[in-house]
Motif scaffolding. Structure first.
Motif, PDB file in Angstrom:
ATOM      1  N   LEU A 106       0.869  -1.186   0.000  1.00 49.11           N
ATOM      2  CA  LEU A 106       0.000   0.000   0.000  1.00 49.11           C
ATOM      3  C   LEU A 106       0.898   1.226   0.000  1.00 49.11           C
ATOM      4  O   LEU A 106       1.814   1.335   0.818  1.00 49.11           O
ATOM      5  N   GLU A 128      -1.111   2.381  -5.450  1.00 47.64           N
ATOM      6  CA  GLU A 128      -0.632   3.753  -5.250  1.00 47.64           C
ATOM      7  C   GLU A 128      -1.537   4.735  -5.994  1.00 47.64           C
ATOM      8  O   GLU A 128      -1.574   4.751  -7.218  1.00 47.64           O
ATOM      9  N   SER A 130      -1.367   8.074  -6.138  1.00 48.66           N
ATOM     10  CA  SER A 130      -0.743   9.282  -6.688  1.00 48.66           C
ATOM     11  C   SER A 130      -0.075   8.955  -8.021  1.00 48.66           C
ATOM     12  O   SER A 130       0.933   8.233  -8.071  1.00 48.66           O
ATOM     13  N   VAL A 133       3.973   9.408  -9.043  1.00 48.48           N
ATOM     14  CA  VAL A 133       4.919   8.457  -8.446  1.00 48.48           C
ATOM     15  C   VAL A 133       4.588   7.014  -8.854  1.00 48.48           C
ATOM     16  O   VAL A 133       5.497   6.188  -9.013  1.00 48.48           O
ATOM     17  N   ASP A 147      -4.562   3.415  -7.604  1.00 51.39           N
ATOM     18  CA  ASP A 147      -5.821   3.346  -6.866  1.00 51.39           C
ATOM     19  C   ASP A 147      -5.571   3.590  -5.382  1.00 51.39           C
ATOM     20  O   ASP A 147      -4.461   3.408  -4.910  1.00 51.39           O
ATOM     21  N   PHE A 148      -6.630   3.949  -4.680  1.00 53.26           N
ATOM     22  CA  PHE A 148      -6.587   3.950  -3.223  1.00 53.26           C
ATOM     23  C   PHE A 148      -6.871   2.525  -2.769  1.00 53.26           C
ATOM     24  O   PHE A 148      -7.819   1.901  -3.256  1.00 53.26           O
ATOM     25  N   HIS A 175      -1.763   7.488   7.198  1.00 50.15           N
ATOM     26  CA  HIS A 175      -2.361   8.524   6.345  1.00 50.15           C
ATOM     27  C   HIS A 175      -3.849   8.269   6.055  1.00 50.15           C
ATOM     28  O   HIS A 175      -4.487   9.056   5.371  1.00 50.15           O
ATOM     29  N   ILE A 176      -4.373   7.115   6.514  1.00 52.01           N
ATOM     30  CA  ILE A 176      -5.684   6.686   6.015  1.00 52.01           C
ATOM     31  C   ILE A 176      -6.743   6.662   7.116  1.00 52.01           C
ATOM     32  O   ILE A 176      -6.834   5.707   7.899  1.00 52.01           O
TER      33      ILE A 176
HETATM   34  N1  SAH Z   1       5.816   4.144   1.200  1.00 52.65           N
HETATM   35  C1  SAH Z   1       6.492   5.352   0.800  1.00 52.65           C
HETATM   36  C2  SAH Z   1       5.534   6.535   0.543  1.00 52.65           C
HETATM   37  C3  SAH Z   1       4.993   7.234   1.749  1.00 52.65           C
HETATM   38  S1  SAH Z   1       4.047   8.711   1.340  1.00 52.65           S
HETATM   39  C4  SAH Z   1       7.552   5.710   1.799  1.00 52.65           C
HETATM   40  O1  SAH Z   1       7.552   5.219   2.921  1.00 52.65           O
HETATM   41  O2  SAH Z   1       8.384   6.551   1.476  1.00 52.65           O
HETATM   42  C5  SAH Z   1       2.379   8.079   1.509  1.00 52.65           C
HETATM   43  C6  SAH Z   1       1.895   7.387   0.252  1.00 52.65           C
HETATM   44  O3  SAH Z   1       0.638   6.797   0.519  1.00 52.65           O
HETATM   45  C7  SAH Z   1       1.693   8.340  -0.927  1.00 52.65           C
HETATM   46  O4  SAH Z   1       2.451   7.900  -2.009  1.00 52.65           O
HETATM   47  C8  SAH Z   1       0.178   8.265  -1.159  1.00 52.65           C
HETATM   48  O5  SAH Z   1      -0.190   8.434  -2.513  1.00 52.65           O
HETATM   49  C9  SAH Z   1      -0.167   6.882  -0.636  1.00 52.65           C
HETATM   50  N2  SAH Z   1      -1.568   6.638  -0.219  1.00 52.65           N
HETATM   51  C10 SAH Z   1      -2.441   7.485   0.372  1.00 52.65           C
HETATM   52  N3  SAH Z   1      -3.626   6.879   0.588  1.00 52.65           N
HETATM   53  C11 SAH Z   1      -3.510   5.602   0.125  1.00 52.65           C
HETATM   54  C12 SAH Z   1      -4.393   4.473   0.045  1.00 52.65           C
HETATM   55  N4  SAH Z   1      -5.644   4.510   0.498  1.00 52.65           N
HETATM   56  N5  SAH Z   1      -3.922   3.331  -0.506  1.00 52.65           N
HETATM   57  C13 SAH Z   1      -2.659   3.235  -0.973  1.00 52.65           C
HETATM   58  N6  SAH Z   1      -1.784   4.279  -0.929  1.00 52.65           N
HETATM   59  C14 SAH Z   1      -2.195   5.441  -0.383  1.00 52.65           C
END
Ligand code: SAH
Ligand code: DWN
Ligand code: ZN
Length: 408
Positions: A106, A128, A130, A133, A147-148, A175-176
């Motif tokens: 994720l 992913e 975004s 990236v 996708d989320f 973040h979720i």
């Molecule tokens: N894993 C990487 C990125 C961290 S930044 C690292 O540790 O450096 C957080 C990432 O979570 C972003 O790229 C964002 O697009 C992604 N993200 C946010 N919500 C998400 C979701 N529901 N499912 C999957 N990825 C998600």
């Protein structure tokens, strides 16, 4: 934006313990001619009075943060690249030894972790949302779904790829807000003997070091062993291991398995005991944190004003998401820090969100060196100070504000 006066994990009531006020989205770097429609939120944190999960008081719409132009690129730090390669090698050696194993990540970002998995020829999928990236990961030969991740995504993956032996998330689960959907998805997708491994900033460390800049829009949850253990149990999962990590200012890597599938290690009980000893979930502890935040703000602003009055030049180093909280909460703008340098091409030529400090390429740092550099990317201090050794040799000094404002 919807107010979450209730815990997003257990619906318990939230006790707010700090309010940063109006804050911009931390990764919404703005064009110099274009800050009319900047989006602000009330950034405040609270603790659940039932399950002790620390979380933001308000939820931000996910598409406003994670979209085509999301600027953070994970491979920007050599230390982080090594960190994720090491983890990939460990997963390959310990969890992915069966026949045709399958890994789901994720928030795989630019593929910094999955690259090593793909190179080993192991079946994988990065999820992913975004786009920019995700495309970088795809270009590295990684299989990515733009996708989320949520319950529906998980069920879809299950239908096409079958169960996952490892589900992994670094700096993503926190973040979720819609964690119920995530954990239902994980429970459905995870193989009976599989593991869900995730690593995020550790709240105990944030309190211990007053690293208040970990609190910004994207960081919704601030995990502890106690709250993660309670959360896991709600979804028939069990916390079976914890490991402290030095990266990003202090994190914990949590390992969850289906309830009863694995025996928890002694590390879980040990870290839980440490949290209890520190009274981590008690309001006086959280109020103490709040007072420390205010002191650091006052000390940092006083130092920057004194330096400006003495005619010293101060430049920012690292246009981090974290720095949005520092600059906006402390009221630090271009009059105190005329620019900040950063290697991220997508941030260069823009202004920092809310505080409107111009972001410039790293070469601007030495043209000529400033008297002081304010290290916003303090979590990468070792790597950056080594790279910028010539700055110190030329008499330059670094300003840090974790765990206290100090100059080195
Ligand atoms: N894993 C990487 C990125 C961290 S930044 C690292 O540790 O450096 C957080 C990432 O979570 C972003 O790229 C964002 O697009 C992604 N993200 C946010 N919500 C998400 C979701 N529901 N499912 C999957 N990825 C998600
Ligand atoms: O949780 C998150 C973490 C993983 O990454 C995301 N929500 C957003 C982001 O947070 P951040 O921006 O605070 O992360 P970093 O890793 O502290 O950001 C470092 C910044 O500094 C990047 O913009 C790149 C830059 N940098 C640099 O200019 N020179 C970094 C290094 C190592 C360097 O040498
Ligand atoms: Zn709760």
């Amino acid at each position: 934006m919807s107010a979450t006066s209730r815990c997003r994990v257990c619906a318990g009531s939230l006790a707010e313990f700090f309010d940063f006020g109006r804050q911009p989205l931390s990764d919404a770097f703005v064009r110099p001619d274009d800050f009319a429609d900047e989006f602000f939120v009330r950034l405040a944190v609270g603790i659940c009075e039932s399950c002790t999960m620390v979380q933001l008081m308000e939820e931000i719409p996910r598409d406003r943060m994670f979209h085509e132009d999301y600027p953070y690129v994970s491979s920007g730090s050599a230390v982080m690249r090594a960190h994720f390669e090491k983890l990939a090698r460990r997963l390959l050696a310990t969890e992915l030894t069966g026949e045709d194993p399958f890994v789901v990540e994720l928030g795989c970002n630019d593929g910094v972790m999955l690259k090593a998995i793909a190179d080993a020829g192991v079946r994988h999928l990065g999820v992913e949302p975004s786009g920019g990236v995700a495309e970088m990961a795809h270009a590295k030969g990684i299989r990515v779904r733009k996708d989320f991740f949520e319950e529906t995504t998980a069920r879809d993956i299950l239908a096409t790829d079958g169960r996952a032996d490892v589900i992994y998330a670094a700096n993503t689960l926190c973040h979720i807000p819609y964690i119920e959907s995530i954990l239902r998805g994980v429970t459905a997708l995870l193989a009976p003997t599989g593991v869900f491994v995730f690593e995020d900033p550790y709240f105990s460390e944030i309190v211990e070091r007053t690293s208040f800049d970990q609190i910004y829009d994207e960081h919704f949850y601030f995990f502890t062993v106690r709250a993660v253990q309670a959360m896991a149990a709600r979804f028939d999962l069990e916390l079976v291991d914890v490991e402290r990590l030095p990266v990003h200012g202090g994190e914990v890597r949590y390992t969850l398995a289906h309830a009863g599938a694995r025996t928890p290690t002694a590390a879980v009980a040990e870290l839980l005991a440490d949290e209890n000893k520190r009274n981590l979930a008690a309001m006086p502890t959280l109020k103490g944190f709040a007072r420390n935040v205010e002191r650091i703000r006052d000390d940092l602003v006083a130092l920057l004003r004194d330096l400006r009055d003495d005619g010293k030049r101060v430049v920012g180093y690292g246009a981090t998401a974290k720095s949005a909280t520092v600059t906006n909460y402390c009221g630090i703008g271009p009059e105190l820090v005329p620019f900040v340098c950063d290697t991220t091409v997508a941030k260069q030529g823009k202004l920092t969100p809310g505080s409107h400090i111009p972001v410039r390429e790293p070469s601007a740092f030495a043209e000529p060196y400033p008297d002081y550099a304010l290290l916003f990317a303090w979590n990468h201090a070792e790597e950056i100070m080594a790279k910028e050794r010539a700055f110190r040799e030329a008499g330059g000094k670094w300003i840090l504000y974790v765990p206290e404002v100090h100059v080195v």
